[in-house]
Design a protein around this motif. Structure first.
Motif, PDB file in Angstrom:
ATOM      1  N   ARG A  67      -0.407 -12.710   3.464  1.00 51.39           N
ATOM      2  CA  ARG A  67       0.319 -11.052   3.387  1.00 51.39           C
ATOM      3  C   ARG A  67       1.326 -11.028   2.690  1.00 51.39           C
ATOM      4  N   LEU A  68       1.792 -10.220   2.121  1.00 56.02           N
ATOM      5  CA  LEU A  68       3.209  -9.776   1.579  1.00 56.02           C
ATOM      6  C   LEU A  68       3.933  -9.350   3.023  1.00 56.02           C
ATOM      7  N   PRO A  69       5.314  -9.149   3.007  1.00 55.32           N
ATOM      8  CA  PRO A  69       6.146  -8.888   4.384  1.00 55.32           C
ATOM      9  C   PRO A  69       5.772  -7.437   4.637  1.00 55.32           C
ATOM     10  N   VAL A  70       5.455  -6.663   3.775  1.00 58.74           N
ATOM     11  CA  VAL A  70       5.077  -5.089   3.976  1.00 58.74           C
ATOM     12  C   VAL A  70       3.725  -4.961   3.532  1.00 58.74           C
ATOM     13  N   ASP A  71       2.873  -3.969   4.194  1.00 57.74           N
ATOM     14  CA  ASP A  71       1.666  -3.346   4.075  1.00 57.74           C
ATOM     15  C   ASP A  71       1.544  -2.154   3.212  1.00 57.74           C
ATOM     16  N   ARG A  72       0.730  -1.915   2.233  1.00 58.77           N
ATOM     17  CA  ARG A  72       0.615  -0.712   1.523  1.00 58.77           C
ATOM     18  C   ARG A  72      -0.066   0.283   2.161  1.00 58.77           C
ATOM     19  N   VAL A  73       0.532   1.439   2.690  1.00 61.34           N
ATOM     20  CA  VAL A  73      -0.383   2.526   3.718  1.00 61.34           C
ATOM     21  C   VAL A  73      -0.415   3.816   2.808  1.00 61.34           C
ATOM     22  N   VAL A  74      -1.485   4.195   2.512  1.00 67.22           N
ATOM     23  CA  VAL A  74      -1.637   5.494   2.006  1.00 67.22           C
ATOM     24  C   VAL A  74      -2.175   6.555   2.778  1.00 67.22           C
ATOM     25  N   ASP A  75      -1.627   7.652   3.108  1.00 73.25           N
ATOM     26  CA  ASP A  75      -1.992   8.636   4.122  1.00 73.25           C
ATOM     27  C   ASP A  75      -3.101   9.549   3.653  1.00 73.25           C
ATOM     28  N   GLU A  76      -3.476  10.568   4.336  1.00 74.25           N
ATOM     29  CA  GLU A  76      -4.684  11.748   3.935  1.00 74.25           C
ATOM     30  C   GLU A  76      -4.229  12.116   2.822  1.00 74.25           C
ATOM     31  N   ASP A  77      -2.942  12.567   2.635  1.00 74.15           N
ATOM     32  CA  ASP A  77      -2.619  13.313   1.346  1.00 74.15           C
ATOM     33  C   ASP A  77      -2.208  12.514   0.115  1.00 74.15           C
ATOM     34  N   GLY A  78      -2.597  11.265   0.235  1.00 74.01           N
ATOM     35  CA  GLY A  78      -2.277  10.285  -0.739  1.00 74.01           C
ATOM     36  C   GLY A  78      -0.945   9.791  -0.950  1.00 74.01           C
ATOM     37  N   TRP A  81       5.064   1.861   2.411  1.00 79.34           N
ATOM     38  CA  TRP A  81       5.172   0.391   2.786  1.00 79.34           C
ATOM     39  C   TRP A  81       5.668   0.341   4.226  1.00 79.34           C
ATOM     40  N   HIS A  82       4.665  -0.369   5.153  1.00 78.65           N
ATOM     41  CA  HIS A  82       5.219  -0.766   6.584  1.00 78.65           C
ATOM     42  C   HIS A  82       5.233  -2.191   6.695  1.00 78.65           C
ATOM     43  N   GLU A  92      -4.223  -4.090   1.403  1.00 78.04           N
ATOM     44  CA  GLU A  92      -5.232  -3.051   0.999  1.00 78.04           C
ATOM     45  C   GLU A  92      -6.246  -3.401   0.100  1.00 78.04           C
ATOM     46  N   ALA A  93      -7.481  -2.908   0.363  1.00 76.48           N
ATOM     47  CA  ALA A  93      -8.302  -3.337  -0.776  1.00 76.48           C
ATOM     48  C   ALA A  93      -8.219  -2.847  -2.133  1.00 76.48           C
ATOM     49  N   GLY A  94      -8.342  -3.519  -3.125  1.00 78.54           N
ATOM     50  CA  GLY A  94      -8.193  -2.912  -4.515  1.00 78.54           C
ATOM     51  C   GLY A  94      -7.601  -3.533  -5.189  1.00 78.54           C
ATOM     52  N   VAL A 138      -1.057  -9.965  -4.905  1.00 79.06           N
ATOM     53  CA  VAL A 138      -2.651 -10.592  -5.298  1.00 79.06           C
ATOM     54  C   VAL A 138      -3.541  -9.804  -4.816  1.00 79.06           C
ATOM     55  N   PRO A 139      -4.512  -9.216  -5.724  1.00 75.09           N
ATOM     56  CA  PRO A 139      -5.428  -8.395  -5.534  1.00 75.09           C
ATOM     57  C   PRO A 139      -6.587  -8.868  -4.532  1.00 75.09           C
ATOM     58  N   LEU A 140      -7.340  -8.385  -3.925  1.00 75.47           N
ATOM     59  CA  LEU A 140      -8.457  -8.493  -2.932  1.00 75.47           C
ATOM     60  C   LEU A 140      -9.385  -7.346  -3.038  1.00 75.47           C
ATOM     61  N   SER A 141     -10.694  -7.564  -3.384  1.00 80.01           N
ATOM     62  CA  SER A 141     -11.875  -6.468  -3.492  1.00 80.01           C
ATOM     63  C   SER A 141     -11.815  -6.237  -2.015  1.00 80.01           C
ATOM     64  N   GLU A 142     -12.780  -5.146  -1.311  1.00 80.44           N
ATOM     65  CA  GLU A 142     -13.372  -4.848  -0.174  1.00 80.44           C
ATOM     66  C   GLU A 142     -14.163  -5.953   0.276  1.00 80.44           C
ATOM     67  N   ASP A 143     -15.042  -6.552  -0.758  1.00 75.65           N
ATOM     68  CA  ASP A 143     -15.917  -7.603  -0.270  1.00 75.65           C
ATOM     69  C   ASP A 143     -15.146  -8.827  -0.027  1.00 75.65           C
TER      70      ASP A 143
END
Ligand code: ADP
Ligand code: F6P
Length: 495
Positions: free
Chosen positions: A22-33, A37-38, A65-67, A83-88
Motif C-alpha cells: 500500500r501507499l501511505p494514503v488510500d484513494r477514496v471516491v465518495d458517492e458524488d464522485g 486521500w485517507h 482502489e481497483a482499476g 501501481v495498478p491492481l485490477s479487481e481480479d
C-alpha cells in the motif's frame, strides 16, 4: 532525487526507493464522485511515514482502489508512485494469496489457510509488476527497500532487472516455523524470491532463525551464522538474514501527548463515559490475530463474577475496519459485535457503558488522547510481528502512568519485559493479569512505565531504520555475475 540523463529510465529516478503493498494514503471516491486521500491502516505505514519524512525518496505501492493507477504525485514531502491492481488482482493477490494464504500460515494457522494455484499465479504477476516499476524509478546504484509478505518475490525479480541496486526486504509479520511454512505448495519459489535481496530483516531473532532453517531444509542451502550462500540461485551472492525490531516515532508521539489539546481531550473522553474508576483500552485492526475475542471473553467473565463493576468500568475497543471481504474477518466482526452487545446489555448503566466499541479510523491526536486516558492498555494478540500500538501507548505516557498488558506472542514482548505479560489463550491467567494491571499501585505502574519508556525512547523508529539501512549497506557482497531468472512456478517441481 538523482539525475539520470543519458539513461533510458525516466527523468525522475531516485536514490532511495521503498516498495510496500500500500501507499501511505488510500484513494477514496465518495458517492458524488469526489476523490480524497485517507491515511492507510496498519503499522507499516505508521513506521515508514516517519522514516520517509527525513528522506528524499519515492514510495511505490497500490492506491487501495481497483482499476487504473493514478499518475505519480507528491504528498507530505514524498513522491508516491501508484501501481495498478485490477479487481481480479485485488481478490487473488491481496485478499487471496496475501491475506488468506500467507497471513494465516505466517500467524500460526489461527484460521485455516487456503491454497489456490490461481491466487499464486496472480501473486507472482503482481510481484513482477512491482519489480518492473521499481526498476524504472530506481537510480543507478539506488537503495531499494521492499516491505512485507505481499512482496516476497520482488527481490529476485528486481535483481534480475537491476543487478546494480542494493535490495533490502523487511518482514513486518512473523516468519513461521519451517513445519508450517512447508505447507505452502510454492515454498521454494518464495524463498528464492526473498533471496534476491542483499539483506533480509525480521522482527524477532526467532523469525530470522525460522527463515534460515527454511533455506537449509527446503532449499538445501549452506547457512553459516546468519548468512546464506545462494550461489546456485542468484549467481554468487550471499544474503544476510537478521533481526531488526521495528518501533515508533517516540519523540513525535510523546510531544503530541503533551499538548494541552490532547490532555484536555483525554479528560473529556473519561468524562463522556461517566468518569469510570477503571478505563481499559484496545486499539487494533479488526483482525483474528489480535486476540480481541479472548480479551472480551476475559472481560465478560470478570464482570459476571463481580471482579469488575460494569457501572464503574469501561472497556473502549477501537477496531479499525480491515480486509472486510474475507470470510474470517466477516466472522470475527459478527462475533465481536455480538459480544459487545451482550456485554453492554448485561452490565452497562445509563451514562456508564461497560463497553464502547468503535469500528472507525481516527487521527493521531485522538489516538494519543485515548492512550493518555486509559488506565490499562490491553494488547492480546495470538501472534503479532511486533505490535506498534503497545509502543505508542508507552510513548504517550509521559506521566509514567497507565499499565500495559501485553501478549507473550507479540514481537514487542521480546523487548517490553516490564509489561504485564500474558498468554491470551489462558483465560484464567488473562483475567488475573487484567486485575493485576488494574490494581497495581501508582508506584508499581510508574516503575514499569519508566523502564518501558527508556527502552522505546532509545529504540525508536529512526534507530530501526538506521540499523536496517546500515545492515543493508554492510551486507556481505554485491552480485558478481548476471543472475538467472527467478523460478516461474514450482508447482510441477513439488507435486
Ligand atoms: P498492524 O500493523 O497489524 O495493524 P500494529 O499495532 O503494529 O498492527 O500497528 C497498527 C497501527 O495502526 C498503529 O500505528 C496504530 O496507531 C494505527 N491504528 C490502529 N487503529 C487505528 C484507528 N482506528 N485509526 C487510526 N489508526 C489506527
Ligand atoms: O504488517 C502488517 C500489515 O499487513 C501491513 O503490511 C499492512 O500495511 C497492514 O498490516 C494493514 O493491512 P492491510 O494493508 O491489508 O489493510
Amino acid at each position: 532525487m538523482a539525475d539520470s540523463a543519458g539513461s533510458s529510465r525516466p527523468s525522475s529516478t531516485f536514490d532511495f526507493v521503498i516498495a510496500a503493498n500500500r501507499l501511505p494514503v488510500d484513494r477514496v471516491v465518495d458517492e458524488d464522485g469526489n476523490v480524497s486521500w485517507h491515511r492507510s491502516p496498519g503499522g507499516l505505514v505508521t513506521a515508514m511515514e516517519s522514516v520517509m519524512a527525513d528522506r528524499d525518496g519515492v514510495w511505490v505501492g497500490w492506491s487501495g482502489e481497483a482499476g487504473e493507477a493514478p499518475e505519480p504525485f507528491d504528498e507530505a514531502g514524498m513522491r508516491l508512485h501508484p501501481v495498478p491492481l485490477s479487481e481480479d488482482e485485488v481478490q487473488a493477490y491481496y485478499e487471496g494469496f496475501s491475506n488468506d494464504t500467507l497471513w494465516p500460515v505466517y500467524h500460526d494457522v489461527i484460521v485455516p489457510a487456503q491454497f489456490h494455484r490461481k491466487w499464486w499465479n496472480v501473486y507472482r504477476e503482481v510481484n513482477e509488476r512491482f519489480a518492473r516499476t521499481l526498476a524504472e524509478v530506481a537510480a543507478e546504484g539506488a537503495t531499494v527497500w521492499v516491505h512485507d509478505y505481499q512482496l516476497q518475490l520482488v527481490p529476485a525479480f528486481l535483481r534480475q532487472l537491476r543487478p546494480d541496486v542494493r535490495i533490502g526486504w523487511f518482514d513486518h509479520i512473523p516468519f513461521p516455523p519451517v513445519e508450517l511454512f512447508a505447507q505452502i505448495p510454492w515454498r521454494a519459489a518464495i524463498l528464492e524470491g526473498l533471496l534476491g535481496a542483499d539483506f533480509l530483516g525480521f522482527q524477532r531473532p526467532g523469525d530470522a532463525g525460522n527463515f534460515l532453517r527454511a533455506c537449509r531444509h527446503i532449499l538445501g542451502m549452506t547457512v553459516k551464522g546468519d548468512v546464506i550462500h545462494v550461489g546456485k540461485v542468484t549467481g554468487g551472492h550471499d544474503v544476510r538474514a537478521a533481526c531488526v525490531p521495528i518501533s515508533v516515532d517516540f519523540r513525535s508521539m510523546d510531544e503530541l501527548a503533551r499538548t494541552p489539546s490532547v490532555r484536555a481531550r483525554a479528560r473529556e473522553i473519561r468524562a463522556s463515559l461517566g468518569d469510570p474508576s477503571l478505563l481499559l483500552l484496545g486499539i487494533d485492526r479488526l483482525d483474528y490475530t489480535k486476540g480481541i475475542r479472548h480479551r472480551l471473553k476475559a472481560y465478560e467473565e470478570l464482570l459476571k463474577d463481580g471482579s469488575l463493576d460494569g457501572a464503574d468500568t469501561t472497556f473502549i475497543q477501537i477496531a479499525t475496519p480491515s480486509r472486510e471481504r474475507i470470510d474470517a474477518y466477516i466472522d470475527l466482526r459478527e462475533h465481536v459485535e455480538g459480544a459487545v452487545g451482550r456485554i453492554n446489555g448485561n452490565y452497562s448503566a445509563i451514562g456508564s457503558p461497560a463497553m464502547e466499541y468503535l469500528h472507525q479510523a481516527y487521527g493521531r491526536e485522538e489516538l494519543a488522547a485515548l492512550y493518555l486516558a486509559a488506565d490499562v492498555m490491553v494488547v492480546t494478540p495470538l501472534r503479532d510481528g511486533m505490535n506498534l500500538v503497545a509502543k505508542e501507548y508507552i510513548a504517550c505516557r509521559h506521566d509514567n502512568g497507565g499499565a500495559l498488558l501485553l501478549s507473550e506472542f507479540t514481537g514487542a514482548a521480546e523487548e517490553l519485559r516490564e509489561a504485564f505479560l500474558v498468554n491470551p489463550h489462558d483465560i484464567v491467567g488473562l483475567k488475573r493479569a487484567i486485575l493485576d494491571a488494574a490494581h497495581a499501585s501508582p508506584q508499581e505502574r510508574s516503575r514499569r512505565m519508566k523502564a518501558l519508556r527508556r527502552r522505546v525512547r532509545r529504540n525508536d523508529v529512526q534507530h530501526w531504520a538506521g540499523a536496517f539501512l546500515d545492515a543493508l549497506e554492510a551486507a556481505p557482497n554485491k552480485p558478481v555475475r548476471p543472475v538467472r531468472k527467478p523460478t516461474r512456478d514450482h508447482t510441477h517441481e513439488e507435486h
